[in-house]
Design an enzyme around this catalytic site. Structure first.
Site, mmCIF file in Angstrom:
data_model
loop_
_atom_site.group_PDB
_atom_site.id
_atom_site.type_symbol
_atom_site.label_atom_id
_atom_site.label_comp_id
_atom_site.label_asym_id
_atom_site.label_seq_id
_atom_site.Cartn_x
_atom_site.Cartn_y
_atom_site.Cartn_z
ATOM 1 N N GLY A 156 0.813 -1.212 0.000
ATOM 2 C CA GLY A 156 0.000 0.000 0.000
ATOM 3 C C GLY A 156 0.846 1.260 0.000
ATOM 4 N N ASP A 157 1.953 1.238 0.745
ATOM 5 C CA ASP A 157 2.861 2.393 0.766
ATOM 6 C C ASP A 157 3.489 2.601 -0.611
ATOM 7 O OD1 ASP A 157 2.357 2.335 3.549
ATOM 8 O OD2 ASP A 157 4.014 0.940 3.838
#
Length: 306
Positions: free
Chosen positions: A250-251
């Site tokens: 997600g990052d």
């Protein structure tokens, strides 16, 4: 300049073992130590994609020294506040066919150190980007994201927020440039379970009504949806590949999206680069490099400023 803030960074000790049996001695089949924390992951991925950023946050002890050195080795600028007591936490992540995590507590953050962080954030200028990502340590005010965004409100700073439930809902009134809930978190914010893309798009629009500019909804193996500030809707299935790692995907998506937007000014391209970056990380043992991302992108990298 892009700035990232990680309030509770870590060294991530990642272990592969054939079998983990509680109460017995287990031996590793492989082990690595990585710099951890959601904001730090964003900084590393930005560096991999050729974008400079400055990582902010708090470090302490010998583990804090190691963390900072690792980030510098990854090409990240750091401007951490050093705490006088404790040490930067170590998170243990064990993979024996399933993932088990043991996360450290981290050092106490004093009011003096918090004020020092505010001072660093006060130096941001119009058109800078700030990424606020991850959980808040128990020793910090639970509304710290809200306080930071209130402090920077009206200064032309573009803020991306990757947080859950109340942390995210409470900052929407400050019109963050980007928020990235996953599909489960999006439903939790409204006390429901979202099962279709149409439901997710509708609820992303509801977050926009509360103030968010762009809403990027990640759906793990089902891809992602972007609802832009001009109401354009982008949908994508993820590239095919073997998922090896769920940490940092997600990052990586956030970093890819910001890179794509800053390089092209086109939301559709930002979305595609975000999908490629997030998927490439999921298919590798840690954060993906530029080559892996470009391969999944399947297009001429120059079109994305890479």
């Amino acid at each position: 300049m892009i700035y990232t803030v990680t309030f509770n960074p870590s060294l991530d000790y990642v272990i592969q073992t054939e079998k983990l049996t509680p109460g017995e001695i287990s031996r590793t089949a492989g082990e690595h130590i990585y710099p951890g924390g959601k904001g730090n992951n964003v900084s590393v991925m930005l560096s991999n994609l050729g974008r400079k950023s400055r990582a902010l946050g708090f470090v302490a002890g010998f583990t804090g020294d190691a963390l900072e050195q690792m980030l510098n080795d990854c090409g990240c600028d750091t401007d951490f506040i050093r705490l006088g007591q404790g040490f930067t936490r170590i998170n243990v992540k064990i993979n024996d066919g399933q993932e088990t995590e043991i996360n450290g507590q981290g050092p106490s953050i004093t009011e003096e150190a918090l004020q020092e962080l505010y001072g660093r954030l006060d130096r941001l200028e119009a058109d800078d980007f700030l990424v606020l990502a991850g959980s808040i340590p128990d020793t910090m005010p639970p509304d710290i994201y809200e306080k930071i965004m209130a402090r920077l409100d009206g200064r032309g700073i573009h803020i991306a927020v990757d947080a859950t439930k109340e942390l995210l809902l409470n900052v929407l009134k400050y019109h963050p440039f980007l928020i990235k809930p996953n599909n489960h978190e999006l439903g939790e914010m409204f006390g429901t379970v979202l099962e279709t893309e149409e439901e997710m798009i509708r609820h992303a629009g509801m977050l926009q009504e509360k103030g968010a500019r762009n809403v990027l909804v990640s759906m793990a193996g089902d891809g992602a949806i972007l609802v832009t500030e001009d109401k354009t809707i982008c949908r994508s299935q993820p590239p095919k590949g073997e998922v090896k790692n769920s940490v940092g995907a997600g990052d990586s998506m956030v970093a890819g999206f910001l890179t794509g937007w800053l390089n092209t000014g086109i939301y559709e391209k930002a979305f595609k680069l975000g999908i490629a970056a997030g998927s490439a990380t999921a298919f590798t043992s840690w954060l993906a490099g530029k080559e892996e991302i470009v391969e999944l992108l399947g297009e001429e990298p120059s079109e994305y400023g890479l």
